[in-house]
Design a protein around this motif. Structure first.
Motif, short mmCIF file in Angstrom:
data_model
loop_
_atom_site.label_atom_id
_atom_site.label_comp_id
_atom_site.label_asym_id
_atom_site.label_seq_id
_atom_site.Cartn_x
_atom_site.Cartn_y
_atom_site.Cartn_z
N ARG A 177 0.83 -1.20 0.00
CA ARG A 177 0.00 0.00 0.00
C ARG A 177 0.87 1.26 0.00
O ARG A 177 0.64 2.19 -0.78
CB ARG A 177 -0.92 -0.02 1.23
N GLU A 178 1.88 1.29 0.87
CA GLU A 178 2.75 2.45 1.00
C GLU A 178 3.47 2.74 -0.32
O GLU A 178 3.52 3.88 -0.78
CB GLU A 178 3.79 2.26 2.12
N ASN A 179 4.03 1.68 -0.91
CA ASN A 179 4.76 1.87 -2.17
C ASN A 179 3.84 2.37 -3.27
O ASN A 179 4.21 3.23 -4.07
CB ASN A 179 5.44 0.57 -2.59
N LEU A 180 2.63 1.81 -3.31
CA LEU A 180 1.66 2.20 -4.33
C LEU A 180 1.26 3.67 -4.16
O LEU A 180 1.18 4.43 -5.13
CB LEU A 180 0.44 1.28 -4.21
N LEU A 181 1.07 4.05 -2.91
CA LEU A 181 0.70 5.44 -2.59
C LEU A 181 1.80 6.39 -3.06
O LEU A 181 1.53 7.39 -3.74
CB LEU A 181 0.51 5.55 -1.07
N GLY A 182 3.04 6.06 -2.73
CA GLY A 182 4.19 6.89 -3.13
C GLY A 182 4.32 6.93 -4.64
O GLY A 182 4.59 7.98 -5.24
N TRP A 183 4.11 5.78 -5.27
CA TRP A 183 4.27 5.66 -6.72
C TRP A 183 3.24 6.52 -7.45
O TRP A 183 3.57 7.27 -8.37
CB TRP A 183 4.14 4.20 -7.14
N VAL A 184 1.96 6.41 -7.05
CA VAL A 184 0.90 7.16 -7.72
C VAL A 184 1.09 8.66 -7.47
O VAL A 184 0.90 9.48 -8.37
CB VAL A 184 -0.49 6.69 -7.26
N ALA A 185 1.48 9.01 -6.23
CA ALA A 185 1.66 10.43 -5.90
C ALA A 185 2.74 11.05 -6.79
O ALA A 185 2.54 12.11 -7.38
CB ALA A 185 2.03 10.58 -4.43
N ASN A 186 3.90 10.38 -6.87
CA ASN A 186 4.96 10.88 -7.74
C ASN A 186 5.95 9.77 -8.10
O ASN A 186 6.92 9.53 -7.38
CB ASN A 186 5.70 12.04 -7.08
N PRO A 187 5.73 9.13 -9.24
CA PRO A 187 6.62 8.02 -9.64
C PRO A 187 8.05 8.48 -9.92
O PRO A 187 8.97 7.67 -9.90
CB PRO A 187 5.96 7.45 -10.90
N HIS A 188 8.21 9.80 -10.15
CA HIS A 188 9.55 10.29 -10.51
C HIS A 188 10.53 10.28 -9.35
O HIS A 188 11.74 10.38 -9.57
CB HIS A 188 9.45 11.70 -11.11
N THR A 189 10.01 10.15 -8.12
CA THR A 189 10.95 10.10 -6.99
C THR A 189 11.75 8.80 -7.02
O THR A 189 12.91 8.78 -6.63
CB THR A 189 10.22 10.22 -5.64
N VAL A 190 11.13 7.70 -7.48
CA VAL A 190 11.88 6.44 -7.54
C VAL A 190 12.33 6.10 -8.95
O VAL A 190 13.25 5.31 -9.14
CB VAL A 190 11.07 5.25 -6.97
N LYS A 191 11.67 6.69 -9.96
CA LYS A 191 12.01 6.35 -11.35
C LYS A 191 11.99 7.63 -12.19
O LYS A 191 11.09 7.84 -13.00
CB LYS A 191 10.99 5.33 -11.86
N PRO A 192 13.00 8.49 -12.01
CA PRO A 192 13.01 9.78 -12.70
C PRO A 192 12.95 9.58 -14.23
O PRO A 192 13.64 8.71 -14.75
CB PRO A 192 14.35 10.41 -12.31
N GLY A 193 12.10 10.37 -14.88
CA GLY A 193 12.02 10.28 -16.33
C GLY A 193 10.93 9.36 -16.83
O GLY A 193 10.65 9.30 -18.03
N VAL A 194 10.28 8.63 -15.91
CA VAL A 194 9.21 7.72 -16.30
C VAL A 194 8.08 8.54 -16.92
O VAL A 194 7.88 9.71 -16.59
CB VAL A 194 8.73 6.90 -15.07
N PHE A 195 7.33 7.93 -17.87
CA PHE A 195 6.32 8.72 -18.60
C PHE A 195 5.04 8.97 -17.82
O PHE A 195 4.22 9.78 -18.21
CB PHE A 195 6.00 8.02 -19.93
N MET A 196 4.86 8.28 -16.69
CA MET A 196 3.68 8.52 -15.88
C MET A 196 3.86 9.82 -15.10
O MET A 196 4.85 9.98 -14.38
CB MET A 196 3.47 7.34 -14.91
N PRO A 197 2.93 10.76 -15.24
CA PRO A 197 3.10 12.04 -14.56
C PRO A 197 2.77 11.92 -13.07
O PRO A 197 2.06 11.01 -12.66
CB PRO A 197 2.09 12.95 -15.26
N ALA A 198 3.29 12.87 -12.29
CA ALA A 198 2.94 12.92 -10.87
C ALA A 198 1.47 13.29 -10.76
O ALA A 198 0.91 13.90 -11.66
CB ALA A 198 3.81 13.94 -10.16
N SER A 199 0.86 12.90 -9.65
CA SER A 199 -0.58 13.14 -9.50
C SER A 199 -0.83 14.51 -8.87
O SER A 199 0.00 15.03 -8.13
CB SER A 199 -1.15 12.03 -8.62
#
Ligand code: CUA
Length: 335
Positions: A295-317
């Protein structure tokens, strides 16, 4: 005198420690997961055996050649030569190398034949499509799509048809097979078979952009019954949450940008740019094999995937904390 003795002793000690450390590092490399030294299927075993044969043969040849070199350097010049020059050239330079190289060539061709996908009898095909920087996984006979996790039945050969959607990627599960390139508009095929149940780590092995290193996946080998149950479950459309946070989350999901890129079968979300999320919660990782699916990782990922994967095409929420909370509660129900 004592000083030289001491420094000699220290040097020996240092050399000993160095030898142990390099030996340890080599052993660790052999045992680390994933390792090409730990084949878990027929194809990787064939490749591993070929590799070891070449390493051992090469080492033996190296030792023999060095021994002859030392012999030539230190033998006494006077007296008759033990080996005549011409015989060395004919045997050592032509006959023996030709025999060894011919043998290796035949062995090599045999291994190529053994790992040839067209030689393997299987009625099970999985399609893998490489994207920057994730893996789309299709089960064409069962009509569903998933991502970053390829489930296979243990002990059964599975044909993989691979292609790229954008740039060249390379599919590599060291314990199951060698590498194979995923090329845009030019499908390749090969096959894997896992002899033991378990999870096999996979990695993109061809530089494909900034997040190439974080383009990972898993092959999960399961007993036949478990695998069939998984197939059955994956074919179902997503269950609709009745009420509470997940129901709120579903509305947020459907009205947010998520639907532009993601599909959840059974809903209006039909985007095909990013991974299919129909059974997201049943996967072990998120972010293309990057983080455990919690849950925590998913929350962080959806909020801003660029913190763990800079440059990824999914935008921050741009959702509020509460909306994010509901959204992730919904995603967690997609089992
Ligand atoms: Cu995909 Cu490197």
């Amino acid at each position: 005198m004592t000083e030289t003795l001491q420094s000699g002793g220290r040097r020996r000690l240092r050399r000993g420690v160095f030898a142990i450390m390099t030996g340890g590092a080599l052993l660790a490399a052999c045992q680390a997961q994933p390792s090409v030294f730990n084949p878990a299927g027929p194809a990787s075993r064939q490749i591993s055996n070929l590799g070891w044969t070449m390493v051992i043969l090469g080492s033996v040849i190296f030792v023999v050649v060095m021994a002859y070199l030392l012999y030539a350097l230190f033998r006494r010049r006077e007296g008759s030569a033990a080996i005549s020059g011409m015989r060395v050239v004919v045997w050592g330079g032509i006959v023996v190398p030709l025999a060894i190289l011919t043998g290796l060539f035949v062995y090599n061709v045999n291994v190529l034949g053994a790992v040839n996908p067209n030689r393997i009898e299987t009625d099970f095909t999985v399609e893998v499509i490489g994207h920057q920087w994730w893996w789309e996984v299709r089960y064409p006979d069962h009509d569903f799509v998933t991502a970053n996790e390829i489930r296979v039945p243990t002990g059964r050969p599975v044909r993989l048809e691979v292609v790229a959607a954008d740039v060249i990627h390379s599919f590599w599960v060291p314990e199951l097979h060698g590498k194979i390139d995923l090329i845009p508009a030019s499908p390749n095929a090969f096959w894997i078979q896992a002899d033991r149940d378990g999870e096999y780590f996979g990695q993109c092995a061809e530089y494909c952009g900034t997040q190439h290193a974080k383009m990972r996946f898993r092959v999960v080998a399961q007993p036949a019954a478990e695998f069939e149950a998984w197939l059955e479950q994956q074919q179902q459309p997503a269950a609709e949450p009745a009420d509470g946070d997940p129901a709120e989350g579903m509305l947020i999901f459907l009205s947010a940008n998520c639907v532009q890129c993601h599909t959840v079968r059974g809903t209006a979300a039909e985007g095909d740019v990013g991974p299919d999320l129909t059974h997201l919660a049943s996967r072990r990782t998120i972010g293309a094999g990057l983080l455990p699916n919690t849950r925590e990782n998913l929350l962080g990922w959806v909020a801003n995937p660029h913190t763990v994967k800079p440059g990824v095409f999914m935008p921050a929420s741009d959702l509020s904390a509460e909306e994010l909370n509901d959204l992730v509660a919904y995603l967690m129900t997609l089992e």
